[in-house]
Design an enzyme around this catalytic site. Sequence first.
Site, PDB file in Angstrom:
ATOM      1  N   TYR A  51       0.863  -1.201   0.000  1.00 36.58           N
ATOM      2  CA  TYR A  51       0.000   0.000   0.000  1.00 36.58           C
ATOM      3  C   TYR A  51       0.884   1.230   0.000  1.00 36.58           C
ATOM      4  O   TYR A  51       1.870   1.289   0.742  1.00 36.58           O
ATOM      5  CB  TYR A  51      -0.880   0.025   1.256  1.00 36.58           C
ATOM      6  CG  TYR A  51      -2.331  -0.230   0.935  1.00 36.58           C
ATOM      7  CD1 TYR A  51      -3.020   0.629   0.086  1.00 36.58           C
ATOM      8  CD2 TYR A  51      -3.010  -1.326   1.459  1.00 36.58           C
ATOM      9  CE1 TYR A  51      -4.353   0.409  -0.235  1.00 36.58           C
ATOM     10  CE2 TYR A  51      -4.335  -1.557   1.143  1.00 36.58           C
ATOM     11  CZ  TYR A  51      -5.002  -0.689   0.302  1.00 36.58           C
ATOM     12  OH  TYR A  51      -6.300  -0.913  -0.024  1.00 36.58           O
ATOM     13  N   GLU A  64      -0.525   4.834  -0.420  1.00 37.56           N
ATOM     14  CA  GLU A  64      -1.352   6.041  -0.636  1.00 37.56           C
ATOM     15  C   GLU A  64      -0.499   7.298  -0.473  1.00 37.56           C
ATOM     16  O   GLU A  64       0.324   7.383   0.446  1.00 37.56           O
ATOM     17  CB  GLU A  64      -2.512   6.067   0.365  1.00 37.56           C
ATOM     18  CG  GLU A  64      -3.620   5.122  -0.042  1.00 37.56           C
ATOM     19  CD  GLU A  64      -4.773   5.059   0.946  1.00 37.56           C
ATOM     20  OE1 GLU A  64      -4.824   5.892   1.870  1.00 37.56           O
ATOM     21  OE2 GLU A  64      -5.599   4.154   0.793  1.00 37.56           O
ATOM     22  N   ASP A 110      -7.512  13.415 -24.886  1.00 42.44           N
ATOM     23  CA  ASP A 110      -7.528  11.993 -24.527  1.00 42.44           C
ATOM     24  C   ASP A 110      -6.830  11.258 -25.676  1.00 42.44           C
ATOM     25  O   ASP A 110      -7.415  11.071 -26.743  1.00 42.44           O
ATOM     26  CB  ASP A 110      -8.979  11.533 -24.364  1.00 42.44           C
ATOM     27  CG  ASP A 110      -9.093  10.048 -24.030  1.00 42.44           C
ATOM     28  OD1 ASP A 110      -8.116   9.302 -24.265  1.00 42.44           O
ATOM     29  OD2 ASP A 110     -10.172   9.629 -23.565  1.00 42.44           O
ATOM     30  N   THR A 122      -4.408   6.062 -21.682  1.00 44.27           N
ATOM     31  CA  THR A 122      -4.235   4.745 -21.087  1.00 44.27           C
ATOM     32  C   THR A 122      -2.831   4.283 -21.487  1.00 44.27           C
ATOM     33  O   THR A 122      -2.220   4.842 -22.404  1.00 44.27           O
ATOM     34  CB  THR A 122      -5.278   3.734 -21.592  1.00 44.27           C
ATOM     35  OG1 THR A 122      -5.299   3.770 -23.017  1.00 44.27           O
ATOM     36  CG2 THR A 122      -6.668   4.047 -21.069  1.00 44.27           C
ATOM     37  N   LYS A 142      -2.649   0.524 -24.781  1.00 44.96           N
ATOM     38  CA  LYS A 142      -3.093   0.412 -26.185  1.00 44.96           C
ATOM     39  C   LYS A 142      -1.848   0.488 -27.080  1.00 44.96           C
ATOM     40  O   LYS A 142      -0.977  -0.370 -26.966  1.00 44.96           O
ATOM     41  CB  LYS A 142      -4.143   1.476 -26.477  1.00 44.96           C
ATOM     42  CG  LYS A 142      -5.428   1.285 -25.628  1.00 44.96           C
ATOM     43  CD  LYS A 142      -6.520   2.243 -26.023  1.00 44.96           C
ATOM     44  CE  LYS A 142      -7.821   1.985 -25.303  1.00 44.96           C
ATOM     45  NZ  LYS A 142      -7.953   2.693 -24.023  1.00 44.96           N
ATOM     46  N   ARG A 174      -2.127  -2.536 -18.247  1.00 47.01           N
ATOM     47  CA  ARG A 174      -3.444  -1.914 -18.156  1.00 47.01           C
ATOM     48  C   ARG A 174      -3.379  -0.797 -17.107  1.00 47.01           C
ATOM     49  O   ARG A 174      -2.971  -1.039 -15.966  1.00 47.01           O
ATOM     50  CB  ARG A 174      -4.442  -3.000 -17.732  1.00 47.01           C
ATOM     51  CG  ARG A 174      -5.849  -2.779 -18.164  1.00 47.01           C
ATOM     52  CD  ARG A 174      -6.534  -4.112 -18.368  1.00 47.01           C
ATOM     53  NE  ARG A 174      -6.243  -4.605 -19.703  1.00 47.01           N
ATOM     54  CZ  ARG A 174      -6.955  -4.308 -20.778  1.00 47.01           C
ATOM     55  NH1 ARG A 174      -8.017  -3.538 -20.683  1.00 47.01           N
ATOM     56  NH2 ARG A 174      -6.631  -4.793 -21.966  1.00 47.01           N
TER      57      ARG A 174
HETATM   58  N1  DSN Z   1     -12.518   0.275 -24.386  1.00 46.27           N
HETATM   59  C1  DSN Z   1     -11.599   1.162 -25.036  1.00 46.27           C
HETATM   60  C2  DSN Z   1     -11.523   0.904 -26.483  1.00 46.27           C
HETATM   61  O1  DSN Z   1     -11.683  -0.246 -26.863  1.00 46.27           O
HETATM   62  O2  DSN Z   1     -11.296   1.817 -27.261  1.00 46.27           O
HETATM   63  C3  DSN Z   1     -11.910   2.550 -24.733  1.00 46.27           C
HETATM   64  O3  DSN Z   1     -12.116   2.653 -23.351  1.00 46.27           O
END
Ligand code: DSN
Length: 415
Positions: free
Chosen positions: A52, A54, A198, A224, A227, A233
């Site tokens: 942990y 925080e 984003d 994120t 990707k 993740r």
């Molecule tokens: N679920 C993601 C995507 O597939 O683009 C976006 O959050």
Amino acid sequence: MYPTIKDQDPTLHASMMAEAQRQKEGIELIPSENYVSQAVLEANGSILTNKYSEGYPGKRYYGGQENIDVIETLAIDRAKELFGAEHVNVQPYSGSPANTAIYFALLEFGDTVMGLKLDHGGHITHGLPIGFSGKAYDFVQYGVNPETGILDMEEVRKLAHEKKPKMIVAGFTAYPRDIDWKAFKEIADEVGAITMADISHTAGLVAGGVLESPVPFFDVVMTTTHKTLRGPRGAMIMCKQKFAKAIDRAIFPGLQGGPHEHAIAGKAICFAEALKPEFKDYALQVKKNAHHLAEALKKRDFKLVSDGTDTHLILADLTNKGVPGKEAQNALDHVGITLNKNTVPNDPRSPFDPSGIRLGTPAVTTRGMKEAEMEKIADWMDRAINAVNDQSVLDEIKKEVEAMCLEFPVPGIMI
Ligand code: DSN
């Protein structure tokens, strides 16, 4: 693989191995998915999950932080170097919490915000009326030009002047074209709005230098990490120094508790990998593959939204093929090609059974596939969509897909 899980929990192990087999034998075209390196996998499965922490490096609420602080600081410093950001927060659990934290940090409930419509490529956190963002804030939704499928910047300007938003959100989850960040910034400045980008889908292409970065122009940029960036993740937020305190407070204690330090270690590894020269080659090949796949699909009479792609992502409207997106997704699942059914701009059908499909090249490029393989994939997609109810044709394609996939190993899968 995973011998301890095999001994302790054979039922779960069987499903994990079936998934490894599926990933190995199939073609992954979901544009938001990728294969992480063995090092990222190891960090994610490491003892860091026990801790942990925080707070932030140097200011924590639990003892025993001497190693965690080093790890989180490494992740922050590498992210700053990769994107040229003034301030970075690497704690967001994923994209939706990151977006929620940005709104929480910089807006009051009820403030007006502009975001891209869901069926034009926006994300559920960009103002979907039934979602948290749509309920907590007064979202005004802009869209793409119905003729070209490309963002209508004149509509963005008109709406911005009319509605005077406190924030303009630019970015997408299903939009195949590059974004003119400078044009967004110009419009935001005209009306005094905060700019939020984003780049969850394209962060790897930005980091690899094949798409323009919004980081120099925008107040806040989030992404994120799993990707095109090819990390674990999770997510991260970058911002100008003047917003740093508000963003950090909104993540902790505003929205989240203990950060996932095993994931943050994975992020540190992913940023170091993305700083290597070979990541630039990867990003360029993702883009080349997507362009080639788009052209190969067009030759086979697929109608692409915006008639092509500038990124890793392709959106096809299957109306002319007489096969809705869901049926196409199911037939392609059967042959081992995974993508997702998706709405197209102004789709007359529902999101559960939309007119289109969304696909992309980050994962196949990680496996080393190039233009020749894109040609084959387009051909298999065309044959499968023309034979959605013909089991023998689908079975035949499945064998061909499997044979090609075995030539391209997946990182981390040793079966
Ligand atoms: N679920 C993601 C995507 O597939 O683009 C976006 O959050």
